[in-house]
Design a protein around this motif. Sequence first.
Motif, PDB file in Angstrom:
ATOM      1  N   ILE A   1       0.988  -1.295   0.573  1.00 28.59           N
ATOM      2  CA  ILE A   1      -0.368  -0.191  -0.200  1.00 28.59           C
ATOM      3  C   ILE A   1       1.032   1.646   0.001  1.00 28.59           C
ATOM      4  O   ILE A   1       0.721   2.659  -1.243  1.00 28.59           O
ATOM      5  N   LEU A   2       2.415   1.666   0.920  1.00 30.40           N
ATOM      6  CA  LEU A   2       2.782   2.651   1.359  1.00 30.40           C
ATOM      7  C   LEU A   2       3.475   2.628  -0.565  1.00 30.40           C
ATOM      8  O   LEU A   2       3.616   3.703  -0.732  1.00 30.40           O
ATOM      9  N   VAL A  11       4.562  10.712   6.348  1.00 27.58           N
ATOM     10  CA  VAL A  11       3.066  10.182   6.029  1.00 27.58           C
ATOM     11  C   VAL A  11       3.376   8.627   5.918  1.00 27.58           C
ATOM     12  O   VAL A  11       1.195   8.040   6.379  1.00 27.58           O
ATOM     13  N   ALA A  12       3.569   7.663   5.735  1.00 29.29           N
ATOM     14  CA  ALA A  12       4.052   6.315   5.011  1.00 29.29           C
ATOM     15  C   ALA A  12       3.449   5.392   6.750  1.00 29.29           C
ATOM     16  O   ALA A  12       3.152   4.599   6.859  1.00 29.29           O
ATOM     17  N   LYS A 137      12.141   0.575   8.513  1.00 31.23           N
ATOM     18  CA  LYS A 137      12.254   0.147   7.719  1.00 31.23           C
ATOM     19  C   LYS A 137      12.561  -1.013   7.355  1.00 31.23           C
ATOM     20  O   LYS A 137      13.420  -1.111   8.685  1.00 31.23           O
ATOM     21  N   ILE A 138      12.421  -2.506   6.883  1.00 30.17           N
ATOM     22  CA  ILE A 138      13.502  -3.260   6.684  1.00 30.17           C
ATOM     23  C   ILE A 138      14.693  -3.445   5.656  1.00 30.17           C
ATOM     24  O   ILE A 138      13.801  -3.294   4.679  1.00 30.17           O
ATOM     25  N   GLU A 148      14.537  -2.135   0.766  1.00 28.55           N
ATOM     26  CA  GLU A 148      14.000  -1.748   1.873  1.00 28.55           C
ATOM     27  C   GLU A 148      12.542  -2.117   1.645  1.00 28.55           C
ATOM     28  O   GLU A 148      11.721  -2.072   0.151  1.00 28.55           O
ATOM     29  N   THR A 149      12.129  -2.873   2.499  1.00 27.94           N
ATOM     30  CA  THR A 149      10.740  -2.753   2.330  1.00 27.94           C
ATOM     31  C   THR A 149       9.864  -2.694   3.779  1.00 27.94           C
ATOM     32  O   THR A 149      10.596  -1.998   5.223  1.00 27.94           O
ATOM     33  N   TRP A 150       8.604  -2.027   4.119  1.00 26.04           N
ATOM     34  CA  TRP A 150       8.241  -1.629   4.910  1.00 26.04           C
ATOM     35  C   TRP A 150       7.327  -3.013   6.094  1.00 26.04           C
ATOM     36  O   TRP A 150       7.102  -3.294   5.715  1.00 26.04           O
ATOM     37  N   ARG A 151       7.402  -2.887   7.245  1.00 26.25           N
ATOM     38  CA  ARG A 151       6.651  -3.619   7.948  1.00 26.25           C
ATOM     39  C   ARG A 151       6.314  -3.150   9.771  1.00 26.25           C
ATOM     40  O   ARG A 151       6.537  -2.496  10.322  1.00 26.25           O
TER      41      ARG A 151
END
Length: 299
Positions: A1-2, A11-12, A137-138, A148-151
């Motif tokens: 989604i982000l 914002v994310a 961020k991972i 980088e991905t969000w978790r």
Amino acid sequence: ILARHDYPEPVARLLAEMIALTVLLGTSLKFDGKFIAQTQTDGPVDLLVVDFTTPSAVRAYARFDEDRITEADAKGETTSPELLGHGILALTVDQGTHMQRYQGIVELNGTSIEEVAESYFRQSEQIPTAVKLAVAKIARRGESGFVETWRAGGLVVQFLPDAPDRMRMPDLPGGDAPEGVEDVDDMIEFDDTWLETRALVDTVEVSELTDPEIGVERLLYRLFHERGVRVFPSNPVEDDCSCSRERIRTVLDSFSEEEFAESVEDGRIHVTCEFCGETYDFDPAEFDTSAEGETGLKH
């Protein structure tokens, strides 16, 4: 989604917290339909919407003032209270056409999303609640280097005693409060188990909620192994938007003739879904605008 929306990082992070909270609450409710969390505020991020459809679909988006976000980021004012400002958080349960919608509203007055959620349950549902949310961020190694991905992670703990004597509090159903107890916060002083639980929840670090190596079972065991932990089957949650050409067409059908005319641009009608970014294109000739006041589909 982000990734789809490519939001500025502050914002994310804020939207990720709301998504985590909405999924936690939506999956805990026993109903069929939608659970919607929405903020309306005067801050740089003036609107957050997270829409969870049982049993597993979630979609979300944020609306923000880019200039104000840039300014806030430069000043380091990027906490959730600073980004949201003052306004309301509305939590809505929608079980469909033939069921009454339920909505609870709580004021956003410079507090975090965690604190607002706790206040909602304490004031509206009369259930003492502890909430912990975390976003990170991972960096993962991919074929062409690190990616980088969000978790996001979260924890909701609630005080739900079965014993009648433990429910005799002023803001909980079940009877009269003990002498000297005036509100839910005072009630906590009379229950060692809840005090212990809150203390354990307060020890949870952001890294524990976002570390891929620390699973749900491991974290729960760390916190509550002395009391015993029961783990139920997990529920997968998917990024899944419910928009469709048919639904957009139905909305356009309800437009007045004036609204319909204002929607036409360069001889076409273009509608973009705020959630998933899908754009739907319509030919105005598909609609009958002869009826005064509203449009209708040509058959």
